[in-house]
Write an enzyme that holds these catalytic residues in place. Structure first.
Site, short mmCIF file in Angstrom:
data_model
loop_
_atom_site.label_atom_id
_atom_site.label_comp_id
_atom_site.label_asym_id
_atom_site.label_seq_id
_atom_site.Cartn_x
_atom_site.Cartn_y
_atom_site.Cartn_z
N GLY A 198 0.83 -1.20 0.00
CA GLY A 198 0.00 0.00 0.00
C GLY A 198 0.86 1.24 0.00
O GLY A 198 1.92 1.28 0.62
N ASP A 230 -13.72 7.06 8.22
CA ASP A 230 -13.12 6.89 6.88
C ASP A 230 -13.57 5.58 6.24
O ASP A 230 -12.75 4.79 5.76
CB ASP A 230 -11.60 6.99 6.94
#
Ligand code: ADP
Ligand code: MG
Length: 382
Positions: free
Chosen positions: A43, A166
């Site tokens: 990531g 989020d």
């Protein structure tokens, strides 16, 4: 050679440049990240790198999330500290498990500046990756399993007074055993009655109408809206409302959920930005109608309609959602491990682009005059 000591008994003898705010943490952490062997970068986000790694001794596979120390004058970043404190509190099957915190040795070569990593149990899949893979097909029972676990995780964090803030498919991880783990608590907050929170949270495409209208006294319904967007995405396979600006996002929401007005949402006109933004007028609510071509199940459509409710006070909560007929009518929620085993990690994973660089295309025919840019990557705004 001297380097920072991990314990709270550290006397400050070494040439350490950061004030050791991290020493307040009640958390076991190893003083040397060399304990882990990095295998691949998985990531790369706005907030730093994530690696797949393996414990050299135990061979346990983990995810290492680097704590970004840039622009940090105050030592350990408060945002990372907040994420750690919250993860320490949350222990649930559907929340990613923080194993420990690691740091590299402080040496003259790094000017005695350690790099810190959060070490998590490794999850083979993230939902954004699975949804962007055309070979991955979810049955209705499997979609139920995903949503049941997601709502269960939300129920757990909300009863512990934590807001995730989020929600999006990239932050939903799934292990190879088919267990869903909510991840990325980098924006999470503990709920309090006095605080006026910032409304600059939640990736734009998953941001609920109350945040777009400037509400600062929001609560758990903000995460429920995100769960609704994610649920629709289980069928549409890409985010359902890909706004380019806050104004555009509000327009897309109005086109799907109907015009925002006090008749459907009492008090919305009192919100700070209601008079400042252009509030699209004359739209009928079309949640079920527009999702019907993708979602054949009437219970699913009904639950989606309740998750994507404009008025946060009337939006369904996780407990009520878990009791919805969607989860109790046939087919029953179905274990994900068998389906996922057909998509197990392969050698090619190391050649694949980072997971989060998925190219999404709008799921639904754009209704706005203003066509979203298809190459747009996620926008993360505070
Ligand atoms: P950021 O704040 O950069 O978004 P995240 O915690 O969401 O940080 O991690 C970024 C990405 O790294 C995730 O979308 C996921 O693909 C991957 N990742 C994070 N944690 C794990 C984990 N425990 N196991 C596997 N992959 C992970
Ligand atoms: Mg993330």
């Amino acid at each position: 050679m001297q380097h920072a000591q991990p314990s709270s008994s550290h006397s400050g003898g070494g040439p350490i440049r950061q004030p050791n705010r991290h020493e307040d943490l009640e958390f076991p952490y190893c003083p040397d990240s060399n304990k882990y062997e990095k295998l691949a970068k998985i990531g790369q986000g706005t907030f730093g790198e994530v690696f797949k790694a393996r414990d050299r001794k135990t061979k346990q596979v983990v995810a290492m999330k680097k704590v970004l120390m840039e622009n940090e004058k105050e030592g350990f970043p408060i945002t990372a500290l907040r994420e750690i404190k919250i993860l320490q509190l949350l222990k649930n099957e559907n929340v990613v498990n923080l194993i420990e915190i690691c740091r590299t040795k402080a040496t003259p070569y790094n000017r005695f500046k350690s790099t810190f990593y959060l070490i998590f149990e490794f999850c083979e899949h993230d939902l954004a990756g699975l949804l962007s893979n055309v070979n991955v097909k979810f049955s209705l029972g499997e979609i139920k399993k995903v949503m049941q676990q997601l709502l269960n995780g939300l129920y757990y964090i909300h009863t512990n007074n934590i807001l995730h803030r989020d929600m999006k498919a990239a932050n939903i991880l799934i292990t190879k055993a088919g267990v869903l783990k909510m991840a990325d608590f980098g924006l999470a907050r503990a709920l309090s009655h006095i605080t006026k929170y910032t409304n600059r949270v939640v990736t734009l495409w998953y941001r609920p109408p109350e945040l777009l209208l400037g509400e600062r006294n929001y609560g758990s319904p903000i995460d429920i809206w995100g769960a609704g967007c994610i649920m629709a995405e289980m069928w549409t396979r890409s985010p359902i409302m890909q706004g380019k600006t806050e104004q555009h996002q509000l327009t897309l929401i109005s086109q799907l959920c109907g015009s925002i007005k006090p008749e459907v949402w009492p008090g919305c006109d009192k919100l700070e930005l209601y008079s400042k933004l252009e509030i699209p007028d004359g739209h009928k609510r079309k949640v079920k109608e527009r999702l019907k071509p993708y979602v054949k199940d009437q219970y699913a459509l009904d639950l989606l309609d309740k998750l994507l409710c404009l008025d946060p006070s009337r939006r369904i909560d996780s407990d009520t959602a878990l009791n919805h007929d969607f989860f109790w009518e046939d087919p029953a929620p179905q274990d994900l491990s068998r389906m996922l085993s057909q998509h197990s990690t392969s050698m090619f994973e190391f050649l694949a682009p980072p997971r989060r660089l998925n190219n999404y295309r709008p799921a639904m025919p754009p209704q706005a005059k203003h066509q979203p840019n298809m190459d747009q990557h996620f926008e993360r705004v505070f």
